[in-house]
Design a protein around this motif. Structure first.
Motif, short mmCIF file in Angstrom:
data_model
loop_
_atom_site.label_atom_id
_atom_site.label_comp_id
_atom_site.label_asym_id
_atom_site.label_seq_id
_atom_site.Cartn_x
_atom_site.Cartn_y
_atom_site.Cartn_z
N UNK A 60 0.79 -1.23 0.00
CA UNK A 60 0.00 0.00 0.00
C UNK A 60 0.82 1.27 0.00
N UNK A 61 2.15 1.14 -0.10
CA UNK A 61 3.06 2.30 -0.10
C UNK A 61 2.92 3.14 1.17
N UNK A 62 2.51 2.47 2.26
CA UNK A 62 2.47 3.12 3.57
C UNK A 62 3.82 3.02 4.27
N UNK A 77 8.77 2.23 -6.95
CA UNK A 77 8.60 2.88 -5.66
C UNK A 77 9.94 3.17 -4.99
N UNK A 78 10.93 2.33 -5.30
CA UNK A 78 12.24 2.45 -4.67
C UNK A 78 12.91 3.78 -4.98
N UNK A 79 12.58 4.38 -6.12
CA UNK A 79 13.35 5.53 -6.61
C UNK A 79 12.69 6.88 -6.34
N UNK A 82 9.31 10.83 -0.64
CA UNK A 82 8.11 10.62 0.16
C UNK A 82 6.91 11.41 -0.37
N UNK A 83 7.14 12.63 -0.87
CA UNK A 83 6.04 13.44 -1.40
C UNK A 83 5.42 12.78 -2.63
N UNK A 84 6.27 12.28 -3.51
CA UNK A 84 5.77 11.58 -4.70
C UNK A 84 5.03 10.31 -4.28
N UNK A 90 -2.32 8.05 -2.97
CA UNK A 90 -3.67 8.62 -3.02
C UNK A 90 -4.38 8.31 -4.33
N UNK A 91 -3.62 8.26 -5.42
CA UNK A 91 -4.23 8.05 -6.73
C UNK A 91 -4.32 6.58 -7.14
#
Length: 247
Positions: A60-62, A77-79, A82-84, A90-91
């Motif tokens: 969930x990218x939490x 996701x690794x690259x 945190x803002x991205x 959210x999307x």
């Protein structure tokens, strides 16, 4: 019906450790390989302490993995920072939790609108879509009700509508029927099946309930932070849809 397509979740060598660099360092996930194709309804099962919650937080990218690569709907996701990551979360992902996580003193309608507010949608569009989603989960007569005025099943239906707000690539459901009686839980599962069947949504269900898991296309079983089973339940899913097993 599953529509096995391109991988929407691709995990390779996922390790998650806590207290890294200290004498108490603890590795919870031990190099998991998971590939989930677009449109699959997959359940993740395992006993308490198996690593389900830790894996869910990464899917969930939490939270971020300690090592390994996670590609979510084509994005590594690794690259990213945190803002991205927050924007992608959210999307791309709609969350449904056992505890509903609705905002108190906020109407059902406004709860459903909230993810769209974060995404920057205009007010009229937010309201229009929220009303559509509430109608989809048969809650259009509860738009002005506060969470404390709703039953558990009604709260969960509101939560599912909210999860769908930004038309996410994935719905991540963590024990979504765990706080509900069996009849209400059945209604909630029927909504997930409808989203899967009619909208082709990729759904990841975290559950300790083997009967619910058997309703999904595929069951991934965790034990002590390792994958010990990866079984296709729905025979309409091709063998290639399961990806690889981790040790």
């Amino acid at each position: 019906m599953s529509r096995a397509g391109r991988p929407i979740i691709s995990m390779r060598g996922i390790v998650k450790s806590f207290y890294v660099g200290t004498p108490n360092e603890l590795e919870i996930l031990h190099g998991l390989d998971i590939s989930v194709p677009e449109g699959q309804f997959v359940s993740i099962v395992g006993a308490s302490g198996s690593g389900k919650s830790t894996l869910m937080n990464i899917v969930g990218a939490l939270d971020r993995q300690t090592a390994g690569q996670y590609i979510l709907d084509g994005i590594d996701i690794t690259t990213i920072d945190d803002a991205e990551l927050s924007g992608i979360r959210n999307k791309k992902i709609g969350f449904v939790f056992q505890t509903f996580n609705l905002i108190a003193r906020t109407s059902a309608l406004k709860n459903v609108e909230l993810p769209m507010l974060y995404a920057g949608l205009p007010a009229k569009e937010r309201t229009r879509r929220a009303m559509e989603l509430l109608e989809m989960v048969e809650m259009s007569d509860r738009t002005k009700h506060m969470p404390n005025e709703l039953s558990g099943g009604q709260k969960q239906r509101i939560a599912i509508a909210r999860a769908m707000a930004n038309d996410p690539a994935i719905i991540l459901a963590d024990e979504p029927t765990g706080a509900l009686d069996s009849k209400t839980g059945r209604l909630v599962m029927d909504i997930f099946h409808k989203l899967h069947r009619e909208q082709g949504k990729t759904i990841v269900l975290i559950t300790h309930n083997p009967e619910l898991a058997e309703e999904t296309d595929r069951i991934i079983t965790l034990s002590d932070g390792r994958i010990v089973g990866d079984r296709v339940v729905n025979e309409e899913v091709s063998g290639e849809a399961t990806g690889g097993l981790a040790e």
